[in-house]
Every structure is written in C-alpha cells, then in structure tokens.
Design a protein around this motif. Structure first.
Motif, PDB file in Angstrom:
ATOM      1  N   VAL A 240       9.610   6.648  10.134  1.00 40.85           N
ATOM      2  CA  VAL A 240      10.451   5.465  10.372  1.00 40.85           C
ATOM      3  C   VAL A 240       9.650   4.167  10.192  1.00 40.85           C
ATOM      4  N   GLY A 241      10.361   3.038  10.283  1.00 45.24           N
ATOM      5  CA  GLY A 241       9.740   1.722  10.319  1.00 45.24           C
ATOM      6  C   GLY A 241       8.810   1.432   9.152  1.00 45.24           C
ATOM      7  N   LEU A 242       7.645   0.826   9.457  1.00 48.22           N
ATOM      8  CA  LEU A 242       6.711   0.401   8.406  1.00 48.22           C
ATOM      9  C   LEU A 242       6.166   1.602   7.642  1.00 48.22           C
ATOM     10  N   GLU A 243       5.953   2.701   8.350  1.00 50.05           N
ATOM     11  CA  GLU A 243       5.406   3.906   7.699  1.00 50.05           C
ATOM     12  C   GLU A 243       6.361   4.391   6.614  1.00 50.05           C
ATOM     13  N   ARG A 244       7.659   4.376   6.929  1.00 50.28           N
ATOM     14  CA  ARG A 244       8.639   4.830   5.939  1.00 50.28           C
ATOM     15  C   ARG A 244       8.672   3.881   4.745  1.00 50.28           C
ATOM     16  N   LEU A 245       8.619   2.581   5.044  1.00 47.26           N
ATOM     17  CA  LEU A 245       8.642   1.607   3.944  1.00 47.26           C
ATOM     18  C   LEU A 245       7.440   1.823   3.032  1.00 47.26           C
ATOM     19  N   ARG A 246       6.271   2.082   3.645  1.00 50.81           N
ATOM     20  CA  ARG A 246       5.079   2.302   2.820  1.00 50.81           C
ATOM     21  C   ARG A 246       5.233   3.580   1.990  1.00 50.81           C
ATOM     22  N   ARG A 247       5.834   4.589   2.567  1.00 48.37           N
ATOM     23  CA  ARG A 247       6.038   5.855   1.852  1.00 48.37           C
ATOM     24  C   ARG A 247       6.954   5.640   0.659  1.00 48.37           C
ATOM     25  N   LEU A 248       8.027   4.888   0.876  1.00 46.58           N
ATOM     26  CA  LEU A 248       8.982   4.607  -0.212  1.00 46.58           C
ATOM     27  C   LEU A 248       8.299   3.789  -1.311  1.00 46.58           C
ATOM     28  N   MET A 249       7.461   2.868  -0.888  1.00 50.99           N
ATOM     29  CA  MET A 249       6.728   2.035  -1.850  1.00 50.99           C
ATOM     30  C   MET A 249       5.877   2.921  -2.744  1.00 50.99           C
ATOM     31  N   PRO A 276       5.673  -4.713   4.630  1.00 50.14           N
ATOM     32  CA  PRO A 276       5.010  -4.281   3.400  1.00 50.14           C
ATOM     33  C   PRO A 276       5.653  -4.968   2.198  1.00 50.14           C
ATOM     34  N   LEU A 277       4.920  -5.040   1.101  1.00 50.96           N
ATOM     35  CA  LEU A 277       5.382  -5.795  -0.069  1.00 50.96           C
ATOM     36  C   LEU A 277       6.330  -4.976  -0.922  1.00 50.96           C
ATOM     37  N   LEU A 278       7.520  -4.784  -0.380  1.00 48.89           N
ATOM     38  CA  LEU A 278       8.553  -3.975  -1.063  1.00 48.89           C
ATOM     39  C   LEU A 278       9.864  -4.753  -0.977  1.00 48.89           C
ATOM     40  N   PRO A 279      10.558  -4.933  -2.114  1.00 48.63           N
ATOM     41  CA  PRO A 279      11.827  -5.654  -2.005  1.00 48.63           C
ATOM     42  C   PRO A 279      12.773  -4.975  -1.009  1.00 48.63           C
ATOM     43  N   GLN A 280      13.348  -5.765  -0.117  1.00 52.80           N
ATOM     44  CA  GLN A 280      14.380  -5.277   0.797  1.00 52.80           C
ATOM     45  C   GLN A 280      15.565  -6.230   0.676  1.00 52.80           C
ATOM     46  N   VAL A 281      16.703  -5.682   0.305  1.00 46.72           N
ATOM     47  CA  VAL A 281      17.883  -6.514   0.049  1.00 46.72           C
ATOM     48  C   VAL A 281      18.946  -6.217   1.093  1.00 46.72           C
ATOM     49  N   MET A 282      19.331  -7.251   1.823  1.00 50.81           N
ATOM     50  CA  MET A 282      20.374  -7.101   2.841  1.00 50.81           C
ATOM     51  C   MET A 282      21.724  -7.342   2.175  1.00 50.81           C
ATOM     52  N   LEU A 283      22.567  -6.287   2.162  1.00 47.83           N
ATOM     53  CA  LEU A 283      23.913  -6.428   1.610  1.00 47.83           C
ATOM     54  C   LEU A 283      24.865  -6.793   2.739  1.00 47.83           C
ATOM     55  N   ALA A 284      25.888  -7.557   2.416  1.00 47.77           N
ATOM     56  CA  ALA A 284      26.939  -7.785   3.410  1.00 47.77           C
ATOM     57  C   ALA A 284      27.416  -6.413   3.880  1.00 47.77           C
ATOM     58  N   HIS A 285      27.704  -6.325   5.186  1.00 43.38           N
ATOM     59  CA  HIS A 285      28.076  -5.024   5.766  1.00 43.38           C
ATOM     60  C   HIS A 285      29.181  -4.346   4.981  1.00 43.38           C
TER      61      HIS A 285
END
Ligand SMILES: [Zn+2]
Length: 525
Positions: A240-249, A276-285
């Motif tokens: 989860v969290g930052l660890e998951r973002l790094r894994r996805l990166m 982490p330096l990974l694009p994260q895009v917030m879509l309208a719900h």
C-alpha cells in the motif's frame, strides 16, 4: 482538518524529508530559559483543585482557574469584532486578488508579505516572517485528460500535488490492480503493466447532495460507505501507500488514476513533497466510477493524459507570518492564535483556510483596537506547508522548542468558514471549567459546547504533542464538505459574518488567557 476524512487521510503526510527533519531554519528572536513563574504556578495549582462533573464523562478534577473579570473590555472586543469587522474586504483581497496560496508558490510569499503588512497596519507591535525549508517545490501546469475508448470525451481531472507531468500525451489502457500483497501483485501483474494507467482503489460511494436521502436510504448509504472503508483498510503485509506507488513505478506504468471523491465533479486535492515521481491523475468521481464500472463489465478503457507540471528538486525557503502584541508583565509567556495561510490551488483557498487566516488577522486587529496591553504576549501565526503535512507549524515548534513551555495556550481555526460553536478539550478535561468561564462572558456569540474529545489533522498538533494546551475550534459546518480542497473553495461560499464571530471568540479567549492570574499547569500530553 474536519470530522470528515479531509485533512488527515493523506498517509504520506508525516514523511518529511531529511532536509525538513534537519530543522534548517532559525528563528529571529531570542528564546527564554526556565523562570520563577513555573514555581509559582505549581503552588497555586495545589490550592485550586475542584471536582466538577463533565458532560457524559467521569467527573474530572477541574482546575479552578478564574479569568480576570473585565466586562468593559470584553464588550469592546465584541463590538469591535462584530460591528467593525473587516472580514469581507480582507477575504476579497486574499482570495480574489492574491488567490490560491500553494506551498512553494510566489502567491504564498505575496500573501506572507501582505498579511504581515496588514497586521502591522492594524496595530500589532511587530510582524515578521520566519523561514523554514521545503524539500522540493511544485507548480501545476496545463492538463488535458481524455477518455479515448469506449467513448471519446474530455474528463474533469487534475494532477495530485507534487506529482510529475507526462512529457506529452500518455495514452494507455486502464488496468484495475485489485491485488493486496506483493506476492499476489507479482503473480498477476509483474511485467504486464508497462504504459498502463492503473486504478488501485475502488470508487468511494458518493451521494448527490441535491437529493437528500430519506432515513432508510441514508442508512443504506452509510453502510455502503463503511463497507468501502473496510475494503480499503490496509492489512499487515499489504502492498500500500508509497511502497505500492514505487512498485508501480518500477513496472513502468503511465501513471495512477485516483478518485476525486466528491459529487458534482469536484476534486479533493492532496499530495506532498514525499510523493514518488510518478504521474497521479485525480479524475472527477463520476468519471472514476464510470471507468471502474466499465472495467468490471469487461470493457476495454483507454485514457490519454497530457500534463505539464514543474518539480524543483532543491530545497526552497518558505515562511510563516508572525505578528504579536507584546505582554506588559510576562512578555515571554505567549498565547498563540493560528491558522494556515497555504492552500490548495484548484480554488482560491477560501474556506481552507482563508477563513482561518481572516479570523486570526481580525483577532489581531480587534485586540490592537482595544488599545489595552495584555499581561502576556498574544502572538498571531499564519503557518505555511499545512496541506503538505503540517510542515510550517512543525518547523515553528522545532525552532521555538525552548519557548514551548512558556506558551499558555495555542488556538487554531481550520474547519471552514462557519462560526465557532465549541471547544474540544484535546485531553485536558481539567480545563473545561476555565473554558466555560471564558465563553460565558460572551453570551452574544454563543451558544458553545465544551467537549471531551480530540481533533487531529491541523497545526495545533505540534503544540499539543509538546504538552501545550492546544485547540482546534469546533465550527458550524457551512457546507465545508463541498468546498475544502476543491475547485469550489472560493469566496462565493464564505460567510464573513461567521468569520467575524470566530475572530471575536478567538480575541476574547486570547485576552482572557493572556491576563489569567496564573500560568496554566501542563497536563500530560
Ligand atoms: Zn486546512
């Protein structure tokens, strides 16, 4: 912070960088060492113990602290705060002229300078800026996000704060990453996500605020919401969290899509330098939920995002605005009124936290206008970096560590534009009687509740953690769910009259605490 998830769900909030942890900044004013006042306080403490019942709680021995009665001056504070309020015009300049005050932005520095000048002009003895260091600064650039399949349309979307752009249009299929553990992730997705836009959290249930739910429907909705939170709650061993973002990166994904979480295509902005330096895009719900439904029925969904943000990978100085009215008898003992000056950048930071800023500036103006000097110093602090993890207030507490034992109390406003309706005792239930006595002298501004509960998520926490009696006032909600962190956080939804009341209550409380015959004994944090 609010009773809602707003301000305190950002799990990367506490991950400050080594630079920030190293406390780079130095305060410009000399600090006091241990004084005789403390000895006196302990003696008085023994004298004034009283057992007073607290609402819905076991009786707690109350400190019998009596504010110095000063009805004429309290009446002047109320008159100045309510009939001569400048809340409306202060809002207009702060929001419509200066605008969004993202940490690290030139607009925030402009607001630092302007608020200092305003408080000086309003009669504060002095006003200055105290620097601290932000590990990396970020500027939002243009963003165009489109659904390409199964239908073509432009989506309401924005980058999560402190995330990079896409270096031109990034087109990719959307993949729902529904695994929990690293092993499950590896088995199902390792090597299969390159160039994909991934979703990792189910859409949050959202109801249309224009269609109030009848009790059965409300009950059903609430249980769906509880089930949602239960489903996303992390379990030990989950990725989860930052660890998951790094894994996805490391898998080379195009980026992560996140839920805007509000109705009416509004977004709950968040993000911090720890990202982490990974694009994260917030879509309208509404779009996020549509994509999830399409994937669930096996439809292929394709997204294109073309985003240009700027990230500066070197520490940048930031500032807290500080002003004060110096005390006549105990100038080194301080009553602190505060609010965060920084805001998110989708609206103009009106209710989060322009309202708190205006209230603190008004409290300074009101107290200076009385022309009477308090016994202890009253200090007004407009923190920055709150939305990125209480960075400015943590820096303040770190840089003034030796002075914290001499802070009588710290009071913050950061729950929107509504009037103050109460005080959460933050664990100091022995101060309920004091609060009752202080609020009873301003009946025209009430009624008020005094509640044995704690609130988190804002700038009172660094003080509370250091044992200072520190508060985040309870406020009328005034649709805060709708505005905070969103595109609708604008002047149109402010209540200047309520903010005038909040300023008046803060001024009256600060005055009484500054003139309290004794220094409040420390509790156990
Ligand atoms: Zn806030």
């Amino acid at each position: 912070m609010c009773a809602h998830r707003a301000d305190n769900d950002n799990d990367n909030r506490v991950n400050r960088t080594t630079a920030e942890a190293a406390g780079q900044q130095r305060c410009s004013r000399p600090e006091r060492s241990e004084g005789p006042a403390v000895a006196v306080t302990v003696a008085l403490f023994a004298l004034f113990l009283l057992a007073v019942p607290l609402r819905a709680q076991d009786p707690v021995t109350q400190l019998d602290l009596r504010p110095a009665p000063d009805s004429a001056l309290i009446a002047r504070i109320v008159a100045e705060g309510t009939t001569h309020s400048r809340a409306r015009e202060t809002f207009a300049t702060l929001l419509d002229v200066i605008g969004p005050r993202l940490t690290g932005s030139p607009a925030l520095r402009r607001a630092n300078d302007w608020t200092a000048a305003q408080m000086r002009a309003a009669g504060a003895d002095s006003a200055w800026l105290e620097p601290w260091s932000l590990s990396r600064s970020w500027t939002r650039g243009r963003a165009v996000v489109r659904m390409l399949a199964p239908q073509e349309r432009v989506l309401v979307a924005a980058s999560v704060g402190w995330t990079p752009g896409t270096n031109g249009p990034a087109r990719g299929d959307v993949v729902w990453v529904d695994t929990r553990t690293p092993a499950e992730f590896d088995a199902k997705f390792a090597g299969r996500l390159r160039g994909a836009w991934v979703m990792v959290t189910p859409a949050i249930p959202v109801a249309n605020p224009e269609a109030p739910l009848d009790p059965p429907a409300r009950a059903k909705f609430d249980s769906t919401l509880r089930a949602h939170y239960a489903s996303i709650a992390a379990r030990p061993g989950d990725l989860v969290g930052l660890e998951r973002l790094r894994r996805l990166m490391s898998e080379g994904v195009a980026g992560v899509l996140v839920d805007g979480e509000k109705p009416n295509h509004l977004l709950v902005m968040r993000g911090s330098p720890a990202n982490p330096l990974l694009p994260q895009v917030m879509l309208a719900h509404e779009s996020y939920a549509q994509v999830q439904r399409l994937l669930a029925r096996g439809e292929k969904v394709r997204i294109e995002a073309d985003i240009a943000n700027t990230l500066l990978e070197q520490p940048a100085p930031q500032w807290n605005t500080v002003a004060e009215i110096r005390g006549s008898e105990h100038p080194d003992e301080v009553v602190l009124l505060g609010a965060h000056l920084d805001s998110w950048d989708l609206g103009t930071g009106a209710t989060d936290n322009g309202a708190g800023v205006v209230a603190v500036m008004e409290a300074a103006r009101i107290l200076a206008a009385t022309g009477v000097r308090p016994k202890r110093t009253i200090r007004f602090v407009l923190f920055s970096g709150e939305e990125q993890g209480l960075l400015g207030s943590s820096a303040y507490a770190r840089d003034h560590a030796s002075a914290l034992p001499h802070i009588q109390a710290a009071m913050m406003l950061d729950n929107g534009t509504g009037r103050i309706t109460g005080v959460p005792l933050q664990g100091r239930n022995d101060l309920s009687l004091l609060w009752r006595r202080m609020l009873d002298v301003i009946p025209s501004q009430g009624p008020f509740t005094i509640e044995a509960r704690t609130k988190g998520g804002s700038d009172h926490l660094p003080f509370l953690n250091a044992g200072v009696p520190a508060y985040l006032f309870i406020q009328d909600w005034r649709g805060y769910d709708h505005t905070y962190h969103s595109q609708d956080d604008v002047l149109d939804y402010t209540w200047p009259g309520d903010v005038a009341q909040a300023a008046t209550v803060m001024a009256a409380a600060a005055w009484q605490l500054a003139n309290l015959p004794v220094f409040i004994p420390r509790g156990t944090p």
